[in-house]
Design a protein around this motif. Structure first.
Motif, PDB file in Angstrom:
ATOM      1  N   UNK A 118      14.568 -59.449 -14.317  1.00  0.00           N
ATOM      2  CA  UNK A 118      14.676 -58.509 -15.222  1.00  0.00           C
ATOM      3  C   UNK A 118      15.434 -58.792 -16.543  1.00  0.00           C
ATOM      4  N   UNK A 119      16.737 -59.667 -16.065  1.00  0.00           N
ATOM      5  CA  UNK A 119      17.373 -59.827 -17.339  1.00  0.00           C
ATOM      6  C   UNK A 119      16.780 -60.954 -18.136  1.00  0.00           C
ATOM      7  N   UNK A 120      15.942 -62.077 -17.410  1.00  0.00           N
ATOM      8  CA  UNK A 120      15.306 -63.270 -18.176  1.00  0.00           C
ATOM      9  C   UNK A 120      13.936 -62.534 -18.980  1.00  0.00           C
ATOM     10  N   UNK A 125       9.505 -55.186 -17.681  1.00  0.00           N
ATOM     11  CA  UNK A 125       9.854 -53.965 -16.841  1.00  0.00           C
ATOM     12  C   UNK A 125      10.132 -52.542 -17.634  1.00  0.00           C
ATOM     13  N   UNK A 126      10.126 -51.670 -16.785  1.00  0.00           N
ATOM     14  CA  UNK A 126      10.611 -50.254 -17.445  1.00  0.00           C
ATOM     15  C   UNK A 126      11.632 -49.768 -16.405  1.00  0.00           C
ATOM     16  N   UNK A 250      13.618 -47.870  -8.842  1.00  0.00           N
ATOM     17  CA  UNK A 250      14.544 -48.183 -10.122  1.00  0.00           C
ATOM     18  C   UNK A 250      14.011 -48.781 -11.256  1.00  0.00           C
ATOM     19  N   UNK A 251      13.018 -49.711 -10.723  1.00  0.00           N
ATOM     20  CA  UNK A 251      12.223 -50.495 -11.869  1.00  0.00           C
ATOM     21  C   UNK A 251      10.862 -50.469 -11.699  1.00  0.00           C
ATOM     22  N   UNK A 255       4.296 -56.178 -15.872  1.00  0.00           N
ATOM     23  CA  UNK A 255       3.927 -57.583 -16.166  1.00  0.00           C
ATOM     24  C   UNK A 255       2.457 -57.773 -15.299  1.00  0.00           C
ATOM     25  N   UNK A 256       1.689 -58.524 -15.981  1.00  0.00           N
ATOM     26  CA  UNK A 256       0.159 -58.752 -15.554  1.00  0.00           C
ATOM     27  C   UNK A 256       0.238 -59.744 -14.432  1.00  0.00           C
TER      28      UNK A 256
END
Length: 295
Positions: A118-120, A125-126, A250-251, A255-256
């Motif tokens: 998520x951070x990279x 992500x939503x 939560x997320x 992404x494909x």
């Protein structure tokens, strides 16, 4: 030894046939109907979710496994007259410490790897956290997901593993057969339709990993904890609109998906590392005998 625990009941090899025939017949019929009706599974799920909402649709699918697990336990206990303890482990009693160890081991890995991803790549992500829907989901998932995963473990690594082992009098046939069947069971999942049949390699590899830890540890406890963590933490933490498990997590992964390194990574690196950790902790020996030897 775990497989010969099946001898503690009234064996009768015919007794092992009705449950697998019923289960695989149901799975086969479901898959056949998608072909005959030219049904787009992902589109069908999207329609159902739009009508019922994610949580209700998820709960209805999970509730089916309550009946499956209850039916399997009834059959084992009253037709085979085998104790549920002997279907679970070769130890004098179920080792819940083993269940919780693999649960927390995999949970930690999923959470850490998801946060790193998520951070990279935050654009993939939503952030979907909504307190009330999430709490409702958590209550349902904590209750029902372990039942779903327990059915699959008791059926594949328990019931079928013991039955095939007693019939073939070895360990390698049940190990590979249950792994393949476990993989094929996922053939109608929308992610297989999205990514392609190559994804079945991941499911078969997962089944093989779970089968190995079951045979090496002489019980289902490690597999029960691992499988429960995989599904429960996933449905709570991160889902995608092209998977079988779509929830108010939560997320949301936008992404494909691709049939590349993501499939090979668990099979070539992650699962072997987990095997190394478990083998060191539980001091496994005689690998060739426990995985390929005769009974």
């Amino acid at each position: 030894m775990y497989i010969i625990q099946g001898k503690q009941g009234e064996i009768g090899m015919w007794k092992y046939l009705p449950i697998p025939i019923l289960f695989f017949g149901l799975m086969g019929f479901n898959y056949l109907m998608t072909i005959v009706m030219n049904l787009d599974v992902a589109e069908f799920m999207e329609q159902q979710i739009s009508q019922k909402g994610k949580t209700r649709f998820f709960a209805e699918n999970m509730a089916f496994f309550v009946l499956l697990l209850a039916g399997l336990f009834f059959w084992v206990r009253f037709i085979h007259k085998q104790s549920l303890r002997s279907l679970t482990t070769s130890r004098p009693k179920i080792d819940w410490g083993r269940v919780f160890f693999t649960f927390f081991m995999l949970s930690t890995f999923i959470i850490v790897s998801t946060l790193i991803s998520f951070y990279s790549s935050p654009e993939d992500y939503i952030f979907n956290f909504q307190p009330i829907p999430f709490l409702i989901l958590a209550g349902i998932a904590i209750l029902l997901v372990p039942i779903q995963t327990s059915f699959e473990e008791y059926f594949f690594r328990g019931y079928l593993m013991q039955g095939l082992g007693l019939a073939c009098k070895n360990r390698w046939v049940p190990l590979f057969t249950t792994s393949i069947l476990f993989g094929v069971m996922h053939i109608a999942n929308p992610e297989v339709e999205k990514i392609g049949m190559i994804l079945l390699l991941y499911y078969i590899g997962t089944g093989l990993f779970l089968g190995i830890i079951t045979l090496m540890d002489e019980g289902l406890e490690l597999a029960l904890g691992f499988h429960a963590a995989n599904n429960l933490i996933t449905v709570l933490l991160v889902t995608a609109d092209w998977t079988a498990l779509q929830t108010d997590s939560i997320f949301i992964d936008t992404s494909e998906p691709s049939a590349g390194f993501e499939i090979l990574l668990p099979l070539l690196i992650i699962f072997p590392v987990f095997l190394l950790i478990l083998s060191k902790k539980y001091k496994w020996t005689n690998w060739s005998k426990k995985l390929f030897g005769k009974l």
